[in-house]
Motif scaffolding. Sequence first.
Motif, PDB file in Angstrom:
ATOM      1  N   LYS A 138     -10.011  -3.140  -7.626  1.00 29.25           N
ATOM      2  CA  LYS A 138      -9.557  -1.558  -6.832  1.00 29.25           C
ATOM      3  C   LYS A 138      -7.964  -1.760  -6.055  1.00 29.25           C
ATOM      4  CE  LYS A 138     -14.459  -1.136  -7.137  1.00 29.25           C
ATOM      5  NZ  LYS A 138     -15.630  -0.715  -6.288  1.00 29.25           N
ATOM      6  N   GLU A 139      -8.376  -2.775  -5.129  1.00 25.41           N
ATOM      7  CA  GLU A 139      -6.577  -3.073  -4.380  1.00 25.41           C
ATOM      8  C   GLU A 139      -5.447  -3.023  -5.317  1.00 25.41           C
ATOM      9  OE1 GLU A 139      -7.122  -6.221  -1.419  1.00 25.41           O
ATOM     10  OE2 GLU A 139      -8.802  -6.777  -2.414  1.00 25.41           O
ATOM     11  N   ILE A 140      -5.984  -3.717  -6.139  1.00 26.84           N
ATOM     12  CA  ILE A 140      -4.689  -3.174  -7.442  1.00 26.84           C
ATOM     13  C   ILE A 140      -4.202  -1.727  -7.428  1.00 26.84           C
ATOM     14  CG2 ILE A 140      -3.533  -4.179  -9.581  1.00 26.84           C
ATOM     15  CD1 ILE A 140      -4.718  -6.687  -9.015  1.00 26.84           C
ATOM     16  N   CYS A 141      -5.326  -1.593  -8.222  1.00 29.41           N
ATOM     17  CA  CYS A 141      -5.804   0.662  -8.430  1.00 29.41           C
ATOM     18  C   CYS A 141      -5.269   1.196  -7.204  1.00 29.41           C
ATOM     19  CB  CYS A 141      -6.789   0.558  -8.707  1.00 29.41           C
ATOM     20  SG  CYS A 141      -6.840   2.551  -9.700  1.00 29.41           S
ATOM     21  N   ASP A 142      -5.437   0.494  -5.591  1.00 35.22           N
ATOM     22  CA  ASP A 142      -5.502   1.611  -4.403  1.00 35.22           C
ATOM     23  C   ASP A 142      -3.607   1.628  -4.563  1.00 35.22           C
ATOM     24  OD1 ASP A 142      -6.941   2.217  -4.021  1.00 35.22           O
ATOM     25  OD2 ASP A 142      -7.573   0.859  -3.390  1.00 35.22           O
ATOM     26  N   ILE A 143      -2.702   0.053  -4.374  1.00 42.51           N
ATOM     27  CA  ILE A 143      -1.575  -0.205  -4.530  1.00 42.51           C
ATOM     28  C   ILE A 143      -0.914   0.145  -5.382  1.00 42.51           C
ATOM     29  CG2 ILE A 143       0.029  -1.971  -5.008  1.00 42.51           C
ATOM     30  CD1 ILE A 143      -1.589  -4.170  -3.173  1.00 42.51           C
ATOM     31  N   ASN A 150       5.110   7.890  -3.632  1.00 42.22           N
ATOM     32  CA  ASN A 150       5.468   7.369  -2.178  1.00 42.22           C
ATOM     33  C   ASN A 150       7.153   6.923  -3.020  1.00 42.22           C
ATOM     34  OD1 ASN A 150       4.270   8.279  -0.042  1.00 42.22           O
ATOM     35  ND2 ASN A 150       2.428   6.507  -0.895  1.00 42.22           N
ATOM     36  N   CYS A 151       7.807   7.433  -2.694  1.00 47.34           N
ATOM     37  CA  CYS A 151       9.652   6.823  -2.683  1.00 47.34           C
ATOM     38  C   CYS A 151       9.843   5.834  -2.083  1.00 47.34           C
ATOM     39  CB  CYS A 151      10.593   7.804  -2.497  1.00 47.34           C
ATOM     40  SG  CYS A 151      10.100   8.700  -3.946  1.00 47.34           S
ATOM     41  N   LEU A 152       9.581   4.262  -1.744  1.00 51.95           N
ATOM     42  CA  LEU A 152       9.861   3.471  -0.966  1.00 51.95           C
ATOM     43  C   LEU A 152      11.275   3.291  -0.799  1.00 51.95           C
ATOM     44  CD1 LEU A 152       6.522   1.674  -1.905  1.00 51.95           C
ATOM     45  CD2 LEU A 152       7.289   3.192  -0.254  1.00 51.95           C
ATOM     46  N   TYR A 158       9.302  -3.649  -0.696  1.00 50.62           N
ATOM     47  CA  TYR A 158       9.192  -5.205  -0.475  1.00 50.62           C
ATOM     48  C   TYR A 158       7.573  -5.316   0.042  1.00 50.62           C
ATOM     49  CZ  TYR A 158       9.858  -9.930   0.299  1.00 50.62           C
ATOM     50  OH  TYR A 158       9.455 -11.723   0.455  1.00 50.62           O
ATOM     51  N   LYS A 159       7.523  -4.879   0.372  1.00 57.81           N
ATOM     52  CA  LYS A 159       6.439  -4.844   1.321  1.00 57.81           C
ATOM     53  C   LYS A 159       5.477  -4.895   0.556  1.00 57.81           C
ATOM     54  CE  LYS A 159       3.489  -4.238   5.267  1.00 57.81           C
ATOM     55  NZ  LYS A 159       3.009  -3.310   6.707  1.00 57.81           N
ATOM     56  N   VAL A 160       5.327  -3.540  -0.175  1.00 52.44           N
ATOM     57  CA  VAL A 160       3.638  -3.448  -1.225  1.00 52.44           C
ATOM     58  C   VAL A 160       4.162  -4.183  -2.000  1.00 52.44           C
ATOM     59  CG1 VAL A 160       3.949  -1.506  -2.887  1.00 52.44           C
ATOM     60  CG2 VAL A 160       4.234  -1.326  -0.509  1.00 52.44           C
ATOM     61  N   TYR A 161       5.448  -4.753  -2.814  1.00 51.00           N
ATOM     62  CA  TYR A 161       5.520  -5.339  -3.267  1.00 51.00           C
ATOM     63  C   TYR A 161       4.340  -7.247  -3.073  1.00 51.00           C
ATOM     64  CZ  TYR A 161       7.436 -10.247  -5.609  1.00 51.00           C
ATOM     65  OH  TYR A 161       8.297 -11.908  -6.074  1.00 51.00           O
ATOM     66  N   LYS A 162       4.406  -7.737  -1.762  1.00 50.19           N
ATOM     67  CA  LYS A 162       4.472  -8.868  -1.627  1.00 50.19           C
ATOM     68  C   LYS A 162       2.659  -8.305  -1.466  1.00 50.19           C
ATOM     69  CE  LYS A 162       5.591 -11.047   1.689  1.00 50.19           C
ATOM     70  NZ  LYS A 162       4.923 -11.955   3.016  1.00 50.19           N
ATOM     71  N   MET A 163       2.267  -7.166  -1.102  1.00 48.11           N
ATOM     72  CA  MET A 163       1.043  -7.116  -1.625  1.00 48.11           C
ATOM     73  C   MET A 163      -0.143  -6.850  -2.762  1.00 48.11           C
ATOM     74  SD  MET A 163       0.516  -4.085   1.183  1.00 48.11           S
ATOM     75  CE  MET A 163      -0.952  -3.840   0.410  1.00 48.11           C
ATOM     76  N   LEU A 164       1.152  -6.678  -3.374  1.00 48.15           N
ATOM     77  CA  LEU A 164       0.853  -6.789  -5.510  1.00 48.15           C
ATOM     78  C   LEU A 164       0.745  -8.019  -5.681  1.00 48.15           C
ATOM     79  CD1 LEU A 164       0.036  -4.806  -7.710  1.00 48.15           C
ATOM     80  CD2 LEU A 164       2.536  -5.120  -7.952  1.00 48.15           C
TER      81      LEU A 164
END
Length: 225
Positions: A138-143, A150-152, A158-164
């Motif tokens: 579910k976390e991966i789905c949210d990310i 969103n355009c990042l 990079y922050k989202v990449y680390k979370m994923l």
Amino acid sequence: MGVYTEDIRKGSANMRDRIYYITDTYGTYYSVNAMNKLVAMNHKELATKFTYSKANAVLQKTVKPSNRYQYILVEAGESISSLPDGEIRVVTEEDFRETRFDSLDTDWLGYLEDMLSFVSQLQQYRNNLNYLLSEVDKEICDIMHYIEFNCLDAAKGYKVYKMLRECRLRRRTIKDEEYKVTVAIQALSEPELTEKLKSAICQIRGMERRQYKPRILEELFEHVS
């Protein structure tokens, strides 16, 4: 009549030609398992038959000197020549292999209770892993949806990449653990295993209530406190 092992070591030629059972002061008969260890048998017919030298060798290898007085060699009523080929199990020094149990003070009740707890909780643990896997998915789905909508810039990307990546690594850890647990469950999937472990625990606990029934000298035990 039983023959104590101290006397056996000084045995006559006639004794060397006889066959014996290993018993103890409780009247229990013993066999020898694949690791050449004494195992208590429920019936005399299942016990191992020994020559006097082999029986004595087994006791010397597996029983502490201070405890050997508890064991008795009882004649099986047969001679070596009267037994079919292969009936006498030969126990040699070369067959002896050290194990973690050789101290003769293993907490078998503790081992069995741990095994029962282990087997009983395996399925629940796999259920827990499935729950954790669902949560991380579910976390991966949210990310992934956040990335889609969103355009990042470089910093946020990079922050989202680390979370994923952290989620994916955690998911891999859970999946690997689930595989190991599934393999263990399949290996221990015998339907009666839990009941057999419970029965074994009860049998060992029951040893505390054992009573010795005198064979001949009943008067010797009349005033035992």
